[in-house]
Design a protein around this motif. Structure first.
Motif, short mmCIF file in Angstrom:
data_model
loop_
_atom_site.label_atom_id
_atom_site.label_comp_id
_atom_site.label_asym_id
_atom_site.label_seq_id
_atom_site.Cartn_x
_atom_site.Cartn_y
_atom_site.Cartn_z
N ILE A 39 0.87 -1.18 0.00
CA ILE A 39 0.00 0.00 0.00
C ILE A 39 0.90 1.22 0.00
N TYR A 40 0.75 2.08 -1.02
CA TYR A 40 1.53 3.31 -1.13
C TYR A 40 0.64 4.50 -0.79
N ILE A 41 1.07 5.30 0.18
CA ILE A 41 0.30 6.47 0.60
C ILE A 41 1.15 7.72 0.35
N ASP A 42 0.70 8.57 -0.58
CA ASP A 42 1.38 9.82 -0.89
C ASP A 42 0.49 10.96 -0.41
N HIS A 43 0.85 11.57 0.73
CA HIS A 43 -0.04 12.57 1.33
C HIS A 43 0.42 14.01 1.13
N GLY A 44 1.54 14.22 0.45
CA GLY A 44 1.98 15.57 0.15
C GLY A 44 2.21 16.41 1.39
N SER A 45 1.53 17.55 1.47
CA SER A 45 1.64 18.43 2.63
C SER A 45 0.48 18.25 3.60
N THR A 46 -0.37 17.27 3.35
CA THR A 46 -1.51 16.98 4.22
C THR A 46 -1.08 16.04 5.35
N ASN A 47 -1.56 16.30 6.55
CA ASN A 47 -1.30 15.38 7.66
C ASN A 47 -2.02 14.06 7.40
N VAL A 48 -1.36 12.96 7.74
CA VAL A 48 -1.98 11.65 7.55
C VAL A 48 -1.96 10.88 8.87
N HIS A 49 -3.06 10.18 9.14
CA HIS A 49 -3.19 9.39 10.36
C HIS A 49 -3.51 7.95 9.97
N ILE A 50 -2.65 7.02 10.41
CA ILE A 50 -2.79 5.60 10.07
C ILE A 50 -3.24 4.83 11.31
N LYS A 51 -4.18 3.91 11.11
CA LYS A 51 -4.68 3.12 12.23
C LYS A 51 -4.90 1.68 11.79
N SER A 52 -4.47 0.73 12.62
CA SER A 52 -4.81 -0.67 12.41
C SER A 52 -6.17 -0.92 13.05
N ALA A 53 -7.10 -1.41 12.24
CA ALA A 53 -8.48 -1.54 12.71
C ALA A 53 -8.99 -2.97 12.52
N ASN A 54 -9.95 -3.34 13.35
CA ASN A 54 -10.56 -4.66 13.28
C ASN A 54 -11.66 -4.65 12.23
N GLN A 55 -11.25 -4.68 10.96
CA GLN A 55 -12.19 -4.66 9.85
C GLN A 55 -11.58 -5.42 8.68
N SER A 56 -12.41 -5.75 7.69
CA SER A 56 -11.97 -6.62 6.59
C SER A 56 -11.39 -5.85 5.41
N GLN A 57 -11.74 -4.56 5.28
CA GLN A 57 -11.28 -3.77 4.15
C GLN A 57 -10.55 -2.51 4.60
N LEU A 58 -9.69 -2.01 3.71
CA LEU A 58 -9.07 -0.71 3.95
C LEU A 58 -10.12 0.38 3.82
N GLU A 59 -10.03 1.40 4.66
CA GLU A 59 -10.95 2.53 4.60
C GLU A 59 -10.15 3.82 4.70
N ALA A 60 -10.39 4.75 3.78
CA ALA A 60 -9.68 6.03 3.77
C ALA A 60 -10.67 7.16 3.57
N SER A 61 -10.35 8.34 4.14
CA SER A 61 -11.25 9.48 4.01
C SER A 61 -10.47 10.78 3.88
N HIS A 62 -10.91 11.62 2.94
CA HIS A 62 -10.40 12.97 2.71
C HIS A 62 -11.24 13.57 1.59
N PRO A 63 -11.47 14.89 1.60
CA PRO A 63 -12.30 15.49 0.55
C PRO A 63 -11.77 15.27 -0.86
N LYS A 64 -10.47 15.13 -1.03
CA LYS A 64 -9.90 14.97 -2.37
C LYS A 64 -9.12 13.67 -2.48
N LEU A 65 -9.72 12.63 -1.98
CA LEU A 65 -9.11 11.31 -1.93
C LEU A 65 -9.10 10.63 -3.29
N ILE A 66 -7.99 9.97 -3.60
CA ILE A 66 -7.90 9.12 -4.80
C ILE A 66 -7.31 7.78 -4.38
#
Length: 216
Positions: free
Chosen positions: A38-65
């Protein structure tokens, strides 16, 4: 008069579009089946990573790709760059929740944004930033870790009650180093520390230019 009204109408439409797209958050999920990196390129935006008890990856941001590379076993997460914006500015963090049972690599790169985390249960994580800070906090430590910052600080919180099984290398040009885990030191000077804790199963490499390094 009509020309002025048309201009005002166009500006109003653009303003409303900017408000609609600028303030709302965007959330996406992705299946990590057969994904090895998994490659995460966040530029100048702060990024918060969490290991969660779920089956899929979930990401959120207004301009997410999120892009799942066709024919490749990798997934990329990035923020769409804005060339023109009308409406209120937003300053939202990129949040990424990764399933606890994910076995692949997590590779994070940014410019000036901070990298923070909680409850990590990764097996391989790399984090690099130029002027941002990096804080990696584990719940159950069993991971190779590679962290690098230019002028930012790096903090690694292992939360191990006993000795962590690490092969540690830290290097800084002018920052301070605070290593509070029990370590059998192989070599040490003001700029570099090398040592082993426990069985030394996991490689931990941390490097800064002017930032401080903390491992505890």
């Amino acid at each position: 008069m009509k020309k002025k009204m048309c201009i005002c109408l166009v500006l109003s439409v653009l303003l409303l579009a900017g408000c609609a797209t600028g303030g709302g958050n965007k959330k996406e999920t992705a299946d990590l089946n057969k994904i090895e990196a998994i490659y995460i390129d966040h530029g100048s935006t702060n990024v918060h990573i969490k290991s969660a008890n779920q089956s899929q990856l979930e990401a959120s941001h207004p301009k997410l790709i999120i892009d799942k590379k066709q024919g490749k076993k990798e997934l990329s997460i990035k923020i769409k760059k804005s060339t023109f914006h009308i409406g209120p500015k937003f300053n939202k963090n990129l949040h990424v929740n990764i399933p606890k049972d994910y076995k692949g690599k997590i590779i994070i790169n940014g410019g000036s944004g901070n990298i923070t985390s909680e409850g990590l249960e990764t097996e391989h994580i790399e984090a690099a930033t130029k002027s941002g800070n990096i804080s990696l906090e584990f719940t159950d430590f069993h991971s190779d870790v590679y962290a690098k910052a230019a002028s930012g600080n790096i903090k690694l919180l292992l939360h191990e009650k006993e000795e962590p099984d690490i092969q540690l290398t830290t290097k800084t040009a002018s920052g301070r180093q605070i290593i509070s885990v029990p370590l059998s030191v192989n070599s040490e000077d003001k700029k570099r520390i090398e040592g082993t804790a426990g069985a030394g199963l996991y490689q931990v490499d941390i490097e800064t230019a002017s930032g401080n390094i903390t491992v505890q």
